[in-house]
Design a protein around this motif. Sequence first.
Motif, PDB file in Angstrom:
ATOM      1  N   LEU A 184      39.273  29.166  46.625  1.00 14.10           N
ATOM      2  CA  LEU A 184      39.483  29.180  45.176  1.00 14.10           C
ATOM      3  C   LEU A 184      40.115  30.495  44.716  1.00 14.10           C
ATOM      4  O   LEU A 184      40.931  30.509  43.793  1.00 14.10           O
ATOM      5  N   VAL A 185      39.736  31.597  45.341  1.00 17.05           N
ATOM      6  CA  VAL A 185      40.366  32.882  45.011  1.00 17.05           C
ATOM      7  C   VAL A 185      41.828  32.870  45.431  1.00 17.05           C
ATOM      8  O   VAL A 185      42.715  33.322  44.701  1.00 17.05           O
ATOM      9  N   ASP A 186      42.089  32.350  46.637  1.00 19.78           N
ATOM     10  CA  ASP A 186      43.485  32.275  47.100  1.00 19.78           C
ATOM     11  C   ASP A 186      44.333  31.421  46.161  1.00 19.78           C
ATOM     12  O   ASP A 186      45.529  31.688  45.976  1.00 19.78           O
ATOM     13  N   ALA A 187      43.732  30.390  45.572  1.00 13.95           N
ATOM     14  CA  ALA A 187      44.458  29.515  44.641  1.00 13.95           C
ATOM     15  C   ALA A 187      44.478  30.065  43.216  1.00 13.95           C
ATOM     16  O   ALA A 187      45.020  29.429  42.320  1.00 13.95           O
ATOM     17  N   HIS A 188      43.870  31.241  43.015  1.00 16.80           N
ATOM     18  CA  HIS A 188      43.788  31.881  41.699  1.00 16.80           C
ATOM     19  C   HIS A 188      43.065  31.012  40.678  1.00 16.80           C
ATOM     20  O   HIS A 188      43.296  31.136  39.470  1.00 16.80           O
ATOM     21  N   LEU A 189      42.191  30.146  41.162  1.00 18.79           N
ATOM     22  CA  LEU A 189      41.311  29.399  40.271  1.00 18.79           C
ATOM     23  C   LEU A 189      40.031  30.179  39.999  1.00 18.79           C
ATOM     24  O   LEU A 189      39.302  29.899  39.040  1.00 18.79           O
ATOM     25  N   LEU A 190      39.746  31.141  40.836  1.00 19.99           N
ATOM     26  CA  LEU A 190      38.686  32.126  40.626  1.00 19.99           C
ATOM     27  C   LEU A 190      39.306  33.499  40.782  1.00 19.99           C
ATOM     28  O   LEU A 190      40.298  33.661  41.507  1.00 19.99           O
ATOM     29  N   GLN A 191      38.696  34.480  40.144  1.00 18.57           N
ATOM     30  CA  GLN A 191      39.155  35.858  40.287  1.00 18.57           C
ATOM     31  C   GLN A 191      38.064  36.685  40.945  1.00 18.57           C
ATOM     32  O   GLN A 191      36.867  36.434  40.731  1.00 18.57           O
ATOM     33  N   PRO A 192      38.434  37.679  41.739  1.00 24.79           N
ATOM     34  CA  PRO A 192      37.411  38.604  42.242  1.00 24.79           C
ATOM     35  C   PRO A 192      36.736  39.294  41.064  1.00 24.79           C
ATOM     36  O   PRO A 192      37.362  39.616  40.065  1.00 24.79           O
ATOM     37  N   GLY A 193      35.423  39.494  41.194  1.00 28.64           N
ATOM     38  CA  GLY A 193      34.690  40.163  40.125  1.00 28.64           C
ATOM     39  C   GLY A 193      34.899  41.660  40.151  1.00 28.64           C
ATOM     40  O   GLY A 193      35.700  42.201  40.921  1.00 28.64           O
ATOM     41  N   ARG A 194      34.124  42.366  39.312  1.00 32.46           N
ATOM     42  CA  ARG A 194      34.284  43.812  39.212  1.00 32.46           C
ATOM     43  C   ARG A 194      33.646  44.548  40.382  1.00 32.46           C
ATOM     44  O   ARG A 194      33.864  45.745  40.548  1.00 32.46           O
ATOM     45  N   ALA A 195      32.856  43.880  41.167  1.00 30.25           N
ATOM     46  CA  ALA A 195      32.224  44.498  42.331  1.00 30.25           C
ATOM     47  C   ALA A 195      32.508  43.624  43.548  1.00 30.25           C
ATOM     48  O   ALA A 195      32.739  42.411  43.415  1.00 30.25           O
ATOM     49  N   ARG A 217      31.652  39.588  44.282  1.00 30.92           N
ATOM     50  CA  ARG A 217      31.413  38.926  43.007  1.00 30.92           C
ATOM     51  C   ARG A 217      32.663  38.146  42.604  1.00 30.92           C
ATOM     52  O   ARG A 217      33.790  38.508  42.969  1.00 30.92           O
ATOM     53  N   TYR A 218      32.457  37.091  41.822  1.00 30.54           N
ATOM     54  CA  TYR A 218      33.556  36.215  41.424  1.00 30.54           C
ATOM     55  C   TYR A 218      33.392  35.859  39.950  1.00 30.54           C
ATOM     56  O   TYR A 218      32.275  35.835  39.420  1.00 30.54           O
ATOM     57  N   ARG A 219      34.516  35.570  39.302  1.00 32.06           N
ATOM     58  CA  ARG A 219      34.454  35.193  37.882  1.00 32.06           C
ATOM     59  C   ARG A 219      35.614  34.248  37.552  1.00 32.06           C
ATOM     60  O   ARG A 219      36.632  34.212  38.251  1.00 32.06           O
ATOM     61  N   PHE A 220      35.427  33.502  36.476  1.00 28.93           N
ATOM     62  CA  PHE A 220      36.466  32.610  35.963  1.00 28.93           C
ATOM     63  C   PHE A 220      37.277  33.320  34.883  1.00 28.93           C
ATOM     64  O   PHE A 220      36.730  34.110  34.105  1.00 28.93           O
TER      65      PHE A 220
END
Length: 981
Positions: free
Chosen positions: A550-561, A564-567
């Motif tokens: 999902l991160v590779d597809a840019h549907l999720l973003q890496p979080g601040r730490a 961690r992950y965020r939308f």
Amino acid sequence: MDTVLGILGATALRVGGALVEDWGPPRQRAVLGLLAYRVGRWVPVEQLLDWVWAARPPDDPQSTLEGYAAKIRTHLKGVAAPATISGRRGRFRLDVDPDLVDFHRFRRLADTAAVQARAGDPAAEDTARQALALWRGDLLDDLTTPFADGARATHGQPARLTARRALVDSLLARGAHQDALSTLLELQEDEGPHDVEFAERRITALRGLGRQREATTYYLGMRKHYLDEGDPDSAEQVRAHHDSGLPTATGGTPVPHHPVPRGLPVDSPDFTGRADLLAELDVAAGLADGDPLRGVLVLDGMPGVGKSALAAHWGHRAQSRFNGGSLHVDLDGWDDGGVRPRAAVVDELLLALGRQVDGRGSPQEREVLLRQALADRHTLVVLDGVRDREQVKDLIKVLADCLVLITTRQRITSLTAWSGARRVHVPPLSPAESAELAARRFRARPPGRLAEDLLAACGGLPLVVNLAVEHVVAFGAGALSADPARLLDLGGEGFSVASITGHTHRLLGGAPRRAFGLLGLHPGADFGAEVAASCTGLPLGQAEACLSVLVDAHLLQPGRAPGRYRFHGLLREFARRRAGEEDGAARSAAVTRVVDHYLQSAATADELLDPGTPKAPRLAPVPGAVRAALPDAAAAARWLRDERANVIAVLRLAADTGDHARAWRLAHAVGTHYDLHGCYQDSLVAHRVAIGSARADGHREAESSSSHDLGVMLLRHGELEQAREHLDRGRRFAEEHGPPHALLAGLLHLGLHELRRGRPAAAVPLLERCLALGADDASRAGHTDLAWVCAHFGEVRVQLGQPVEAEVLLHQGRYHAEMGAAPAALAACLHGLARVHRVKGDLSAAESLATTALAGALSAPHRPLVIAIRAELAQLHEQRGALATAQEQARQAVADAENAPLARADALRVLGRVMHKQGKHEDARAAWTPALAAYVQLGDEVKAAVVRAQLDMLPHDITLPLARSGDHSGQIVDNPPRRPS
């Protein structure tokens, strides 16, 4: 105007006409150096730590950096131009004209000189010399960390090389061959003797001096070196230059005379911002160092973020540097109909180059034709909308003589690893850039603007900002709200974020596609892998694999730490829609697993941090819920701190979905911890949810305990009337049903309530009853309870003027705290003993006890106790005449009490007294005025009267609050207490 701040070499300030390097300690110079390097941009504390301290940061980074910033501001007052440092929310920024910082002026001059030299402008020599005169030494010489080394390698030395190369070219152009040769020899000594461009220039300089034999001997030696090193391209390049016999600076192959294609899409006149990305592309493409490179650049980012617009804008800026022109192909990689055949792409490129494509010859033969057409030129080729590596890997081989710029919604790690491609990630626009884009779009239109909440809801996506402006222009400002669901669909099928994201989502595999929707059910801002596993019901390893996809597809973003992950806000709404495609039972099960993850994790953290306190019986873990890994108390404290916002969101979710048994248990596990760490509002939410959910769950003991906990919190923050109501409710249940420790806790805090109301005598029988109740409990929890009783009873005895009795009680409490292994209770007893010794006049012993107590309260940690002890230390230093130290302790107490109205008012009262003793009457007024306002709002007329009298002593009259008012507006000067609804 001369530069006023230097970072080429040691960080220097221009004072009295000269750059001074020893104006401050090394760390201060390093901090200012980094801020000057990032001038005009916010620099997070974490980045300052990485660049300045690396492996050994200070214990309190924020305070340390604030101290440095204050001292640097003093030095900046001596420079001859406006230069200010701002700090807020864990970040700092230096504001000064970038041209007054030597490095930024150097880069501007170096780039200008390079452009002038390429155009044959005689001014290039003077511009290059102006730049080189600024060079005192390496960029950021005061910083020795790997990050600073990287900046020197990527920005410092390349900028110097650009200026020196421009100087050589300008000298050659005006026939100053000897000066050019001398400069070249220095360059080759510094940069290495085998750079092919330097070799070409050296041949030109030798020829210009009439030293043809030496030029040929040098050429033969260099050609042999390149062949020996396996670099036939450089060998051929130097041979072509030598054989041409032309005394040019560059020696490049002739530009072809056939028409040069200009195939880029139209550059948007409203293109906004992206200065950092444009500069990053310049560096990645080699434009900062001279002629552009060959190879692959990848622009990746989420749908609608403006990758194609950025590629077109940069291409138009850079295309004059490509003698083969520019080409553009839309690969439609995310079309549901499948990817375009490679042969069709090759034919489109051949047509753009003016070659006939009549269908004859095999696809392989046409690829050879394309490669031949591009071989003698340097062309920019934009491949827009690439899906994956497989779509372009063979095409990249055909375009080997070009600079290929790829745009993609996918982080194609395999492509960058396989081709050596340089990756540039495209994030959303900043709020300022979004506002500027909207303003540009409204130009030449009927006057309009996007409301701030609507602009923020666009999430920095240029596509959505543009669509929102068009909608407002067409239908009026009131026709569009900040509802993410509405913004997601703006533009309709094929153009909206929902539509283009849907293409990406449909191409995911089964597990990641389903995980994306279920993760939308998580109510918090970000999450870790354990939450993802709980939400999806997958084993941890499989959940981590889905997150990676999902991160590779840019549907999720890496979080601040890390981890961690965020939308993105709009993609969270899109994920919730996908979750709606699940059946109700699956959604309900996912929510239950998420709630249980937080409950089990919080309960474990509570046991690690407060092992002596009785806990609510645990519920059996829900299958599929993965508890956070908390090996020790430190990890537990970090988890409670980092997950605080998520815990509160999950608490509300559990209560709203009727999972009351887990809701009140989760609130019990975290509520007191949050209050002790100064998180007043979050603690208030937790306790109120606990009361409502315990009542709904039919658990009267939990409801009573929750009411007691809320009463304790309200008491701690000065809300005496509401506190009494909740404390009485908890005490009545404990009187009827027990257990004894609950009754002891209820009586103890009712005694404290009497003390806070200024009636210490009324507290005595309540606390004596507490001592009797706890006398027979030899457990660890029993000792801890008695330690707290003795600590507070000692405070009562001090207020009653009975220091001897107080000292006996406090020593008993110290014993019980040690037996109960209760560091916070021990710190409270030591704090009480410090007060006793201060009252007795033994200030040395009092200071020693208070210092030990502060260390214990900090390690516990126990924020209210820390504040009280700092205030005590301030009073001790005040009595000893050490007013500067007293002021420091009082200010720290005020800062620690930011979210505790009563404690902050008490600390402000002490600070005002210290300021008054130093003759700083306005500072005293600034402390006492908000303290008085808080006491009035809290209904503490005794303390309010004391502060009024202190304010009356000041030289000038001021308007003071006279009575408590239900109207909060305009009365509370600073940080008013927030009253529960």
